[in-house]
Design a protein around this motif. Structure first.
Motif, PDB file in Angstrom:
ATOM      1  N   GLN A  30       1.129  -2.027   0.640  1.00 51.83           N
ATOM      2  CA  GLN A  30       0.048  -0.185   0.469  1.00 51.83           C
ATOM      3  C   GLN A  30       0.947   0.922   0.130  1.00 51.83           C
ATOM      4  O   GLN A  30       1.020   2.135  -0.723  1.00 51.83           O
ATOM      5  CB  GLN A  30      -0.888   0.043   1.379  1.00 51.83           C
ATOM      6  CG  GLN A  30      -2.165  -1.274   1.292  1.00 51.83           C
ATOM      7  CD  GLN A  30      -2.968  -0.663   2.062  1.00 51.83           C
ATOM      8  OE1 GLN A  30      -2.578  -0.062   3.365  1.00 51.83           O
ATOM      9  NE2 GLN A  30      -3.962  -2.419   2.012  1.00 51.83           N
ATOM     10  N   HIS A  31       2.011   1.599   0.980  1.00 47.10           N
ATOM     11  CA  HIS A  31       2.782   2.177   0.816  1.00 47.10           C
ATOM     12  C   HIS A  31       3.636   2.732  -0.947  1.00 47.10           C
ATOM     13  O   HIS A  31       2.948   3.925  -0.721  1.00 47.10           O
ATOM     14  CB  HIS A  31       4.101   2.044   2.031  1.00 47.10           C
ATOM     15  CG  HIS A  31       5.007   3.342   1.662  1.00 47.10           C
ATOM     16  ND1 HIS A  31       4.998   3.846   2.494  1.00 47.10           N
ATOM     17  CD2 HIS A  31       6.114   3.041   1.234  1.00 47.10           C
ATOM     18  CE1 HIS A  31       6.154   5.070   1.984  1.00 47.10           C
ATOM     19  NE2 HIS A  31       7.247   4.172   1.467  1.00 47.10           N
ATOM     20  N   VAL A  32       3.739   1.131  -1.376  1.00 48.47           N
ATOM     21  CA  VAL A  32       4.598   1.494  -3.267  1.00 48.47           C
ATOM     22  C   VAL A  32       3.659   2.390  -3.679  1.00 48.47           C
ATOM     23  O   VAL A  32       3.168   2.714  -4.343  1.00 48.47           O
ATOM     24  CB  VAL A  32       4.924   0.503  -3.556  1.00 48.47           C
ATOM     25  CG1 VAL A  32       5.077   0.444  -4.362  1.00 48.47           C
ATOM     26  CG2 VAL A  32       6.375  -0.350  -2.430  1.00 48.47           C
ATOM     27  N   GLN A  33       2.121   1.737  -3.750  1.00 52.00           N
ATOM     28  CA  GLN A  33       1.727   2.023  -4.626  1.00 52.00           C
ATOM     29  C   GLN A  33       0.212   3.607  -4.409  1.00 52.00           C
ATOM     30  O   GLN A  33       0.157   4.397  -5.333  1.00 52.00           O
ATOM     31  CB  GLN A  33      -0.392   1.111  -4.524  1.00 52.00           C
ATOM     32  CG  GLN A  33      -0.107   0.199  -4.545  1.00 52.00           C
ATOM     33  CD  GLN A  33      -1.048  -0.964  -4.153  1.00 52.00           C
ATOM     34  OE1 GLN A  33      -2.013  -1.045  -3.101  1.00 52.00           O
ATOM     35  NE2 GLN A  33      -1.634  -2.033  -5.092  1.00 52.00           N
ATOM     36  N   LYS A  34       0.469   4.217  -2.872  1.00 51.49           N
ATOM     37  CA  LYS A  34       0.372   5.292  -3.305  1.00 51.49           C
ATOM     38  C   LYS A  34       1.713   6.057  -3.287  1.00 51.49           C
ATOM     39  O   LYS A  34       1.497   7.681  -4.091  1.00 51.49           O
ATOM     40  CB  LYS A  34      -0.073   6.185  -1.361  1.00 51.49           C
ATOM     41  CG  LYS A  34      -0.790   5.610  -0.728  1.00 51.49           C
ATOM     42  CD  LYS A  34      -0.955   5.610   0.430  1.00 51.49           C
ATOM     43  CE  LYS A  34      -2.639   5.077   1.246  1.00 51.49           C
ATOM     44  NZ  LYS A  34      -2.751   5.581   1.739  1.00 51.49           N
ATOM     45  N   GLN A  35       2.934   5.664  -3.142  1.00 44.53           N
ATOM     46  CA  GLN A  35       4.221   6.453  -3.938  1.00 44.53           C
ATOM     47  C   GLN A  35       3.569   6.651  -5.225  1.00 44.53           C
ATOM     48  O   GLN A  35       4.214   7.547  -5.988  1.00 44.53           O
ATOM     49  CB  GLN A  35       5.267   5.716  -3.550  1.00 44.53           C
ATOM     50  CG  GLN A  35       5.778   6.066  -2.084  1.00 44.53           C
ATOM     51  CD  GLN A  35       6.761   5.488  -2.265  1.00 44.53           C
ATOM     52  OE1 GLN A  35       7.302   4.167  -2.276  1.00 44.53           O
ATOM     53  NE2 GLN A  35       7.498   6.280  -1.222  1.00 44.53           N
ATOM     54  N   ILE A  36       3.642   5.848  -5.746  1.00 47.52           N
ATOM     55  CA  ILE A  36       3.071   5.630  -7.076  1.00 47.52           C
ATOM     56  C   ILE A  36       1.933   7.121  -7.833  1.00 47.52           C
ATOM     57  O   ILE A  36       2.513   7.512  -8.509  1.00 47.52           O
ATOM     58  CB  ILE A  36       3.320   4.064  -7.693  1.00 47.52           C
ATOM     59  CG1 ILE A  36       4.609   3.375  -7.952  1.00 47.52           C
ATOM     60  CG2 ILE A  36       3.080   4.157  -9.556  1.00 47.52           C
ATOM     61  CD1 ILE A  36       4.589   1.482  -8.106  1.00 47.52           C
ATOM     62  N   ARG A  37       0.765   6.007  -7.217  1.00 49.72           N
ATOM     63  CA  ARG A  37      -0.023   6.864  -7.719  1.00 49.72           C
ATOM     64  C   ARG A  37      -0.152   8.443  -7.619  1.00 49.72           C
ATOM     65  O   ARG A  37      -0.909   9.091  -8.225  1.00 49.72           O
ATOM     66  CB  ARG A  37      -1.690   6.780  -6.680  1.00 49.72           C
ATOM     67  CG  ARG A  37      -2.834   7.129  -6.626  1.00 49.72           C
ATOM     68  CD  ARG A  37      -3.690   7.140  -8.155  1.00 49.72           C
ATOM     69  NE  ARG A  37      -4.432   7.128  -8.915  1.00 49.72           N
ATOM     70  CZ  ARG A  37      -4.704   8.517  -8.914  1.00 49.72           C
ATOM     71  NH1 ARG A  37      -3.249   9.166  -9.309  1.00 49.72           N
ATOM     72  NH2 ARG A  37      -5.343   9.001  -9.434  1.00 49.72           N
TER      73      ARG A  37
END
Length: 116
Positions: A30-37
């Protein structure tokens, strides 16, 4: 910029810091997804490749893999479509959007071969 080994180290550190959670890998994901999004690291396009390489499918069923690759595709598509995100980052996401689509195509082809 992070190297692949740096990401693995980040994952280990993150997991040790979030040991109280039911699933540290989901928290990290979720952390990485937020960084990308939300383009938190727009100068780090390797983050996208790292995200696409994270294997979150504990069950290797066709359905779980399908959902996994569809989530990856949707994240990249949503980011590409968001005009508030820097254009360079949107282009990086667009450059990688074929990867989950290719995995879905292979999954579908293998599934069709197995049913024939």
């Amino acid at each position: 910029m992070y190297s692949d080994s740096g990401y693995h180290l980040d994952l280990i550190v993150f997991m040790s810091q979030t040991a109280q959670f039911d699933s540290p890998i989901n928290e990290y994901l979720q952390h990485v997804q937020k960084q990308i999004r939300f383009a938190k690291e727009p100068d780090n396009p390797s983050l996208i490749s790292h995200y696409l390489d994270i294997d979150t499918c504990r069950q290797k069923s066709v359905e779980s893999l399908k959902q996994h690759y569809e989530r990856q595709f949707r994240l990249l598509l949503d980011t590409v479509a968001d005009e508030l995100i820097p254009s360079y980052w949107r282009c990086c996401c667009l450059d990688n959007i074929n990867k989950p689509l290719g995995q879905l195509a292979r999954l579908f082809a293998n599934n069709q071969d197995g049913q024939a």
